[in-house]
Design an enzyme around this catalytic site. Structure first.
Site, short mmCIF file in Angstrom:
data_model
loop_
_atom_site.label_atom_id
_atom_site.label_comp_id
_atom_site.label_asym_id
_atom_site.label_seq_id
_atom_site.Cartn_x
_atom_site.Cartn_y
_atom_site.Cartn_z
N ASP A 11 49.49 -7.63 -7.48
CA ASP A 11 48.36 -7.57 -6.17
C ASP A 11 49.16 -7.72 -5.02
OD1 ASP A 11 46.20 -8.02 -5.23
OD2 ASP A 11 46.82 -9.89 -5.42
N ALA A 13 48.01 -8.58 -1.14
CA ALA A 13 47.70 -10.17 -0.50
C ALA A 13 47.09 -11.31 -1.17
CB ALA A 13 45.96 -10.04 0.00
N ALA A 44 32.85 -16.33 1.03
CA ALA A 44 33.70 -14.93 0.88
C ALA A 44 34.75 -14.64 0.18
CB ALA A 44 34.66 -15.31 2.57
N MET A 48 37.18 -12.30 -4.62
CA MET A 48 38.96 -11.42 -4.33
C MET A 48 38.97 -10.94 -4.95
SD MET A 48 39.93 -11.64 -0.94
CE MET A 48 39.53 -13.10 0.02
N LYS A 52 36.93 -3.51 -1.51
CA LYS A 52 36.27 -4.51 -0.47
C LYS A 52 34.59 -4.06 -0.55
CE LYS A 52 40.04 -6.29 0.09
NZ LYS A 52 40.50 -7.70 -0.36
N HIS A 55 33.37 -6.29 -2.69
CA HIS A 55 33.87 -8.01 -2.31
C HIS A 55 32.20 -7.86 -1.64
CE1 HIS A 55 36.30 -10.94 -1.71
NE2 HIS A 55 35.61 -11.00 -1.16
N ARG A 149 38.93 -3.61 -9.29
CA ARG A 149 39.06 -3.79 -10.18
C ARG A 149 37.75 -4.65 -10.28
NH1 ARG A 149 43.13 -7.32 -6.74
NH2 ARG A 149 44.90 -6.34 -7.37
N ASP A 175 46.85 -13.15 -7.99
CA ASP A 175 45.97 -14.57 -7.02
C ASP A 175 44.31 -14.59 -7.54
OD1 ASP A 175 46.32 -13.22 -5.16
OD2 ASP A 175 45.75 -14.10 -4.01
#
Ligand SMILES: *Cc1c(COP(=O)(O)O)cnc(C)c1O
Length: 634
Positions: A11, A13, A44, A48, A52, A55, A149, A175
């Site tokens: 991944d 970030a 928030a 993740m 986005k 998200h 994802r 992560d």
């Protein structure tokens, strides 16, 4: 079959760049604030890793108020504006990434990537990260593959790029929960990294300010999150990745496909193994129904409704022991016919349980003789029951079941048969020949998995056996009560997954064409094997007229078992040592999910071994002598 790890897909970030994954957080918080909604840091971060826009919508779902599509679009617009204003400041490369990527490249392992960023965002990240020293070989974004994802499509895109087809040769590292789910849905290995992750959500400064205990507590929470998501491995930092790869490669090597040419456990079909993937509990009605189906199927393979099948937890010997000890009264004399190890095992059972018994012993390489049996029964009127092994797996010798049963029956005896390795591969007409009971197990010719054995017996015999058993766990009568009166209920914990596998194995048996189909394949296997080895001068020890088509014992001759075994193993075949006392031998089973082509390949492997060992025989001897000397010195 996967052999070793060929690619790692990272991944972005929080995993390889942007310690703590801070770039997107502010955008979401401020975006929602601008439509008058306060969200927490935690909210928030929770989705993740997702695209986005997805998200943004996931956060909306957490609120206890309706959010209109217009508001979502407004939040996202703000989010993008804020992200683009600071994204380049969040392209710092995380610890150990550069060395790890160099290590992967040196190992020939491809380095790919997936992300929750759009292509437009990635256009800003890629050059910055490269400037800082990190540039994977490939990247893709949800907008290029249609869906982000947890869908697996971005991983598929990496696989396509690298020309890979087996997801078990790929590791997905991330992560966030959505990273792990992406890997799971693509069926890759998954690794969650703890330090600097979005899940930990701390800057380096914040980490440094924590006491060791505080940090450990926070890391433990992250580990739990990855564990719950189904991560295969959880690491602190990327410097642990090489060790993860080594562990996976060791697992893959250990799982490498070997054909087990042994008398069980054997090579089973994938469908049989996959049947184990559901967890069931023993008393569940659905499960009990499956159990009842298995009981009926097994009974119908050899008998009719006058018989019942009693499944027992354990290996085949448990059923043999239960059959002898429950279906014969201790004071009633048993006659055992013995011409191999499994016959001897039955004698031991009778001795240990203090049964009254006698034995007729035959040569290990010769079938039991019905005439001798008749003579014995003529002499000794006290004998009540005759017990013998159908296929003596020690040698592959086949005892003449029909003639033996008929002889015993002509004297009015009860007949119990250890049909462990023949049931399912030979026609055993329990009704026509009037066999009282037989024992077998899931992991021989039914090609199921080890852990379940069974007895098929006349119901009248079982019902008359109440109180015979000195053992509580191996009480056939009690177990029968549970399984039949209780509608498929095992008395004690049932090996549920093994039973599901057995149910599937029986389906496979039917699919192959039942007895005729399975017997036909085994006969073809056996013919290919024995004819092939005969050409190499390797011959069975049993006369063809008494040889089973299940397992064959061959003379070892001048070959050395250890080097032969090792050679065949490198070619993917596992054979069995001999069990004869008098003669050096080895055994080859041809049951399980093996086919005549496998037998041909095995014969070729023998040929190669013989070629090599005649060339290297001298050197091998010297080497093994040296080894022996070394180990003595050591
Ligand atoms: C396999 C086998 C058994 C049972 O052996 P376990 O080690 O208990 O599975 C008994 N008799 C024969 C003839 C066998 O082939």
């Amino acid at each position: 079959m996967a052999t070793n790890i060929k690619a790692v897909i990272f991944d972005w970030a929080g995993t390889t760049v942007d310690y703590g994954c801070f770039a997107p957080v502010k955008g979401f918080i401020d975006g929602y604030k601008n439509i008058g909604i306060e969200i927490t840091n935690e909210m928030a971060r929770k989705p993740m890793g997702m695209l986005k826009m997805d998200h943004t919508r996931e956060i909306a779902k957490m609120l206890d108020q309706e959010i209109t599509e217009e508001q979502i679009q407004a939040v996202y617009k703000d989010f993008e504006r804020i992200l683009f204003s600071n994204i380049e400041n969040h392209c710092d490369v995380k610890d150990h990434i550069i060395e790890t990527v160099a290590y992967l490249k040196a190992q020939g392992i491809r380095v790919g990537s997936t992300t929750g960023y759009t292509s437009e965002m990635m256009a800003r990240v890629l050059p910055k990260a490269a400037e800082n020293g990190y540039a994977p070989e490939f990247w893709t974004s949800p907008d290029q593959v249609g869906k982000g994802r947890p869908a697996p499509y971005m991983i598929w895109e990496n696989m396509k790029e690298f020309g890979l087809t087996d997801p078990r040769e790929i590791i997905k590292v991330g992560d966030t929960v959505s990273d792990i789910l992406e890997g799971t849905s693509a069926n890759t290995w998954t690794v969650g990294v703890v330090m600097g992750s979005s899940e930990l959500g701390l800057t380096r400064k914040e980490v440094a300010a924590l006491s060791a205990d505080e940090l450990e507590a926070k890391k433990a929470v992250v580990r739990q999150t990855y564990y719950k998501a189904g991560a295969d491995f959880i690491i602190d930092g990327m410097d642990e990745l090489p060790s993860v790869i080594a562990q996976i490669n060791a697992k893959l090597k250990q799982n490498a496909a070997h054909l087990l040419l042994t008398p069980g456990p054997l090579t089973t079909r994938d469908s049989v193994k996959h049947a184990m993937l559901t967890d069931h509990c023993t008393w569940d009605d659905e499960y009990k129904e499956i159990t009842t189906g298995v009981l009926n199927d097994i009974t119908n393979l050899s008998a009719n409704d006058d018989y019942a099948t009693v499944l027992l937890q354990g290996s085949g010997s448990y059923a043999v022991e239960a059959m002898i000890n429950c279906l014969c009264k201790p004071e009633e004399k048993i006659l055992f016919l013995v011409n191999g190890e499994y016959g001897k095992r039955m004698l031991q059972i009778a001795k240990d349980s203090k049964h009254s018994f006698d034995v007729l012993t035959f040569d290990e390489q010769k079938a039991a003789c019905p005439k001798k049996l008749a003579e014995k029964l003529e002499q000794d009127k006290e004998i009540k029951t005759v017990v013998f092994v159908h296929c003596e797996t020690t040698t592959g010798l086949l005892n003449p079941i029909e003639a033996l049963v008929k002889t015993a029956k002509s004297f009015g005896k009860t007949v119990l048969v250890d049909a462990m390795s023949s049931f399912g591969a030979y026609d055993i007409d329990m009704v026509g020949w009037d066999i009282d009971a037989l024992a077998s197990s899931a992991n021989k010719c039914l090609e199921g998995l080890p852990g379940l054995a069974f007895i098929i017996a006349k119901k009248t015999l079982i019902e008359a056996s109440k109180g015979n058993s000195a053992s509580h766990s191996l009480d056939v009568y009690d177990q029968y009560q549970g399984l039949y009166a209780g509608g498929g209920k095992f008395r004690f914990t049932s090996p549920t997954n093994i039973l599901l596998a057995l149910a599937q194995a029986i389906e496979e048996y039917k699919k192959e064409g039942g007895l005729a189909g399975r017997m036909g394949r085994y006969m073809a296997n056996h013919r290919t094997l024995t004819e092939g080895l005969a050409k190499l001068g390797i011959n069975p020890i049993v006369d063809p007229s008494e040889q089973s088509h299940i397992i064959t014992t061959f003379e070892l001759g001048n070959m050395d078992f250890k080097t032969l075994y090792d050679h065949l193993k490198t070619k993917g075949f596992i054979i069995y040592p001999g069990k004869l006392t008098a003669l050096p031998t080895f055994r080859i089973g041809n049951i399980g999910n093996v086919f005549p082509e496998d037998m041909l390949n095995l014969v070729n492997a023998f040929e190669a071994y013989l070629g090599e060992s005649s060339a290297n025989g001298f050197m091998d001897k010297i080497e093994s002598q040296l080894e022996a000397t070394h180990s003595k010195i050591a």
